[in-house]
Design a protein around this motif. Sequence first.
Motif, PDB file in Angstrom:
ATOM      1  N   THR A  38       0.849  -1.199   0.000  1.00 30.57           N
ATOM      2  CA  THR A  38       0.000   0.000   0.000  1.00 30.57           C
ATOM      3  C   THR A  38       0.884   1.249   0.000  1.00 30.57           C
ATOM      4  N   GLY A  39       0.301   2.362  -0.382  1.00 33.96           N
ATOM      5  CA  GLY A  39       0.944   3.672  -0.246  1.00 33.96           C
ATOM      6  C   GLY A  39       2.237   3.795  -1.025  1.00 33.96           C
ATOM      7  N   ASP A  40       3.196   4.480  -0.416  1.00 32.67           N
ATOM      8  CA  ASP A  40       4.510   4.589  -1.040  1.00 32.67           C
ATOM      9  C   ASP A  40       5.570   4.393   0.034  1.00 32.67           C
ATOM     10  N   LEU A  41       6.775   4.049  -0.402  1.00 29.54           N
ATOM     11  CA  LEU A  41       7.801   3.599   0.547  1.00 29.54           C
ATOM     12  C   LEU A  41       9.045   4.491   0.536  1.00 29.54           C
ATOM     13  N   GLY A  42       9.741   4.490   1.651  1.00 30.53           N
ATOM     14  CA  GLY A  42      11.025   5.202   1.747  1.00 30.53           C
ATOM     15  C   GLY A  42      10.911   6.623   2.268  1.00 30.53           C
ATOM     16  N   ALA A  43       9.688   7.154   2.337  1.00 33.55           N
ATOM     17  CA  ALA A  43       9.509   8.563   2.707  1.00 33.55           C
ATOM     18  C   ALA A  43       9.873   8.810   4.181  1.00 33.55           C
ATOM     19  N   ALA A  44       9.471   7.896   5.065  1.00 35.91           N
ATOM     20  CA  ALA A  44       9.736   8.106   6.494  1.00 35.91           C
ATOM     21  C   ALA A  44      11.243   8.109   6.763  1.00 35.91           C
ATOM     22  N   GLY A  92      17.335  -3.604   7.225  1.00 33.16           N
ATOM     23  CA  GLY A  92      16.445  -2.707   7.973  1.00 33.16           C
ATOM     24  C   GLY A  92      17.000  -2.424   9.357  1.00 33.16           C
ATOM     25  N   TRP A  93      16.196  -1.754  10.149  1.00 23.35           N
ATOM     26  CA  TRP A  93      16.621  -1.452  11.509  1.00 23.35           C
ATOM     27  C   TRP A  93      16.919  -2.746  12.228  1.00 23.35           C
ATOM     28  N   ASN A  94      18.017  -2.780  12.900  1.00 23.97           N
ATOM     29  CA  ASN A  94      18.293  -3.908  13.774  1.00 23.97           C
ATOM     30  C   ASN A  94      18.743  -3.287  15.075  1.00 23.97           C
ATOM     31  N   ASP A 105      10.222  -2.297   9.402  1.00 23.26           N
ATOM     32  CA  ASP A 105      11.690  -2.383   9.293  1.00 23.26           C
ATOM     33  C   ASP A 105      12.206  -2.162   7.872  1.00 23.26           C
ATOM     34  N   GLY A 106      11.335  -2.103   6.893  1.00 23.69           N
ATOM     35  CA  GLY A 106      11.768  -1.972   5.492  1.00 23.69           C
ATOM     36  C   GLY A 106      11.200  -3.104   4.650  1.00 23.69           C
ATOM     37  N   LEU A 107      10.860  -2.794   3.405  1.00 20.56           N
ATOM     38  CA  LEU A 107      10.203  -3.765   2.520  1.00 20.56           C
ATOM     39  C   LEU A 107      11.006  -5.067   2.397  1.00 20.56           C
ATOM     40  N   ALA A 108      12.319  -4.966   2.191  1.00 26.22           N
ATOM     41  CA  ALA A 108      13.129  -6.176   1.974  1.00 26.22           C
ATOM     42  C   ALA A 108      13.059  -7.094   3.192  1.00 26.22           C
ATOM     43  N   SER A 109      13.238  -6.508   4.358  1.00 25.88           N
ATOM     44  CA  SER A 109      13.212  -7.285   5.590  1.00 25.88           C
ATOM     45  C   SER A 109      11.856  -7.984   5.771  1.00 25.88           C
ATOM     46  N   LEU A 117      13.470  -0.107  -0.088  1.00 25.80           N
ATOM     47  CA  LEU A 117      13.705  -1.484   0.359  1.00 25.80           C
ATOM     48  C   LEU A 117      14.130  -1.554   1.822  1.00 25.80           C
ATOM     49  N   ASN A 118      14.937  -0.585   2.233  1.00 25.64           N
ATOM     50  CA  ASN A 118      15.578  -0.714   3.543  1.00 25.64           C
ATOM     51  C   ASN A 118      15.234   0.366   4.548  1.00 25.64           C
ATOM     52  N   GLY A 119      14.598   1.443   4.097  1.00 28.00           N
ATOM     53  CA  GLY A 119      14.185   2.479   5.038  1.00 28.00           C
ATOM     54  C   GLY A 119      13.031   1.940   5.862  1.00 28.00           C
ATOM     55  N   GLY A 120      12.992   2.262   7.122  1.00 34.16           N
ATOM     56  CA  GLY A 120      11.929   1.702   7.966  1.00 34.16           C
ATOM     57  C   GLY A 120      10.810   2.697   8.227  1.00 34.16           C
TER      58      GLY A 120
END
Length: 345
Positions: free
Chosen positions: A169-175, A338-340, A237-241, A283-286
Amino acid sequence: MSEKRTELNDLGEFGLIERVEKQFPVQNSTSAKGIGDDAAMISIGSEYLLVTTDMLLEGIHFDLAYMPLQHLGYKAVVANVSDIAAMNGKPEQITIGLGISNRFSLEAIDTLYAGIKAACEDYKVDLVGGDTSSSKSGLIISITALGRVDKGKETLRSNAKNNDIICVTGDLGAAYLGLQVLEREKQEFLINPEMQPDLEKYEYLVGRQLKPDARMDIVHELADRKVVPTAMIDISDGLASELLHISKSSGVGIKIFEDKVPIDSLTYETAIEFMIDPITCALNGGEDYELLFTIDPKDYEKLKNHPDIHFIGHIHSDPTQNVLVTKQETLEPLKAQGWNHLSNF
Ligand code: ADP
Ligand code: MG
């Protein structure tokens, strides 16, 4: 004699959770789902009670230099509501554990609770309890949310099937980019306190970082269109994770296409400004708190015209092949970066 010492960093957050999960097999038949999904599921009649906890620590998850307390309160509730949404459930109650250092005044705590109240009103959840303690390490907020879902409508991470369509949903990476903008402003402010921050241009990104939404609207719309996703998880945590969680839990492989991943134009431009590849942010921004789910291809017709649901790839049968097809049509393995939070130990 030297005792063996294993660094938690070697294990990582997910490794640690997996270890705990193995050590605590459930003993009650009512514990329908224990550790390992967005929320636990407790069997009660024709429904599951959903339970999830999220903790936010000052200096790890937020910096009060740019995170207003009101937003922090709101976001802490959203993070929990989002985990209930990820189970296709409806949140109803929260409890709050609060650790407060003597730096905080009554007015500050009032402001924090004003944000919590706003979120409780927006998502129609009741604050029904909690615990309060003093803290020597800044502000700590731990929220537990309770919700419900009808049996048969729950969306576990573990039920994605071969050929299912992968949706976000929505869009990713903005936060993530909102956080980068805020960090940059903070550094500039430290050097020159006279400087007025110019955040207007980045309003959307900063808003996504400071005042995220939980996608309960999508949960309701899926129900209206009579679609029960085969699997669902929220993107914290991010799309990839999160894709790798679905792969592992469901024993399936993921194939997504770079040109299908939704990225807002301001996110795109700002990523370039920060010299980060926009797809890396997505992919990796949470902390986007969007929903990632898989559907049976027969349900595609019911969702294909939805303006805020994007079809980014599909599930295949080989769990060892989790790939991104780039715009240049090369294959790249999906990696969780992602965040760990244990890396902060
Ligand atoms: P999410 O990102 O959806 O909030 P997490 O990665 O935080 O999920 O947690 C994954 C699973 O591990 C959940 O089922 C959660 O309840 C469980 N979990 C996390 N930390 C602990 C812990 N310290 N002890 C037991 N279970 C935990
Ligand atoms: Mg989650």
